[in-house]
Design an enzyme around this catalytic site. Structure first.
Site, PDB file in Angstrom:
ATOM      1  N   TYR A   9      15.387   9.235   5.455  1.00  0.00           N
ATOM      2  CA  TYR A   9      15.112   7.798   5.510  1.00  0.00           C
ATOM      3  C   TYR A   9      14.738   7.411   6.943  1.00  0.00           C
ATOM      4  CZ  TYR A   9      17.225   7.647   0.883  1.00  0.00           C
ATOM      5  OH  TYR A   9      17.491   7.855  -0.446  1.00  0.00           O
TER       6      TYR A   9
ATOM      7  N   CYS B 202       9.588   9.741  -3.940  1.00  0.00           N
ATOM      8  CA  CYS B 202      10.863   9.299  -3.374  1.00  0.00           C
ATOM      9  C   CYS B 202      11.942  10.371  -3.550  1.00  0.00           C
ATOM     10  CB  CYS B 202      11.294   7.965  -3.966  1.00  0.00           C
ATOM     11  SG  CYS B 202      11.370   7.921  -5.752  1.00  0.00           S
ATOM     12  N   HIS B 203      11.729  11.317  -4.469  1.00  0.00           N
ATOM     13  CA  HIS B 203      12.704  12.405  -4.637  1.00  0.00           C
ATOM     14  C   HIS B 203      12.732  13.333  -3.422  1.00  0.00           C
ATOM     15  CE1 HIS B 203       8.906  14.114  -6.140  1.00  0.00           C
ATOM     16  NE2 HIS B 203       9.390  15.288  -5.784  1.00  0.00           N
TER      17      HIS B 203
ATOM     18  N   GLU C  67       9.740  22.202  -7.047  1.00  0.00           N
ATOM     19  CA  GLU C  67       8.642  22.255  -6.087  1.00  0.00           C
ATOM     20  C   GLU C  67       8.750  23.473  -5.180  1.00  0.00           C
ATOM     21  OE1 GLU C  67       8.197  18.479  -4.090  1.00  0.00           O
ATOM     22  OE2 GLU C  67       7.640  17.459  -5.966  1.00  0.00           O
TER      23      GLU C  67
ATOM     24  N   ASN D 242      10.804   1.971  -5.974  1.00  0.00           N
ATOM     25  CA  ASN D 242       9.572   2.676  -6.323  1.00  0.00           C
ATOM     26  C   ASN D 242       9.490   2.848  -7.840  1.00  0.00           C
ATOM     27  OD1 ASN D 242       7.382   4.450  -6.489  1.00  0.00           O
ATOM     28  ND2 ASN D 242       8.671   6.224  -6.034  1.00  0.00           N
TER      29      ASN D 242
END
Length: 160
Positions: free
Chosen positions: A96, A127-128, A154, A119
């Site tokens: 953040y 945002c993850h 990912e 979001n």
């Protein structure tokens, strides 16, 4: 008034409801429904079909960016934060604080967190990929278990 359409996608981590118009996707949110409610039909706009197909490719590990048109609505600050989120590369994370610094307001860490939580374009506006400064996973509207799954997914699919 622009008509909105919905289409459900069954992901490995639950049902995702895609909402949009003929021009753009306006939300991609995890649903608590147990089965599809909004199914593909002849009137489903091309942009929703494209979003569905690109999400499917993402979950199969075949796509790491999204090219369909989307539109987010929010305050100027929220839009700035969401735009900054798109700069976090696939299989990477940022804090953040990193986002606050990148938008030129390093003291806005909590405001960044708040914007992150609003979001409506899950996965596409990643945002993850935002974690706490300590490296720990923090809040995710879809649930921390989904955030953890998406990050692992990912990393396992990442190709240099």
């Amino acid at each position: 008034m622009t008509k909105t359409h919905k289409l459900d996608y069954e992901s490995p981590i639950g049902l995702i409801e895609i909402t949009g118009t003929h021009e753009a996707i306006t939300s991609i949110l995890f649903s608590e429904e147990s089965k599809k409610v909004n199914v593909l039909h002849d009137e489903t706009p091309h942009v929703l079909r494209e979003c569905y197909n690109q999400l499917d490719q993402y979950f199969k590990g075949e796509r790491d960016t999204f090219t369909f048109p989307y539109h987010f609505s929010g305050t100027d600050f929220q839009k700035t934060v969401w735009e900054a989120l798109t700069k976090i590369s696939y299989a990477e994370t940022g804090s953040y604080k990193d986002i606050a610094v990148s938008i030129g307001n390093e003291k806005a860490i909590r405001a960044v967190g708040s914007a992150n939580g609003k979001n409506k374009l899950s996965i596409v506006i990643p945002c993850h990929r935002v974690i706490g400064s300590s490296g720990k996973l923090t809040g995710y509207a879809g649930g921390l278990w989904r955030k953890e799954w998406l990050l692992r997914h990912e990393k396992s699919c990442y190709k240099e």
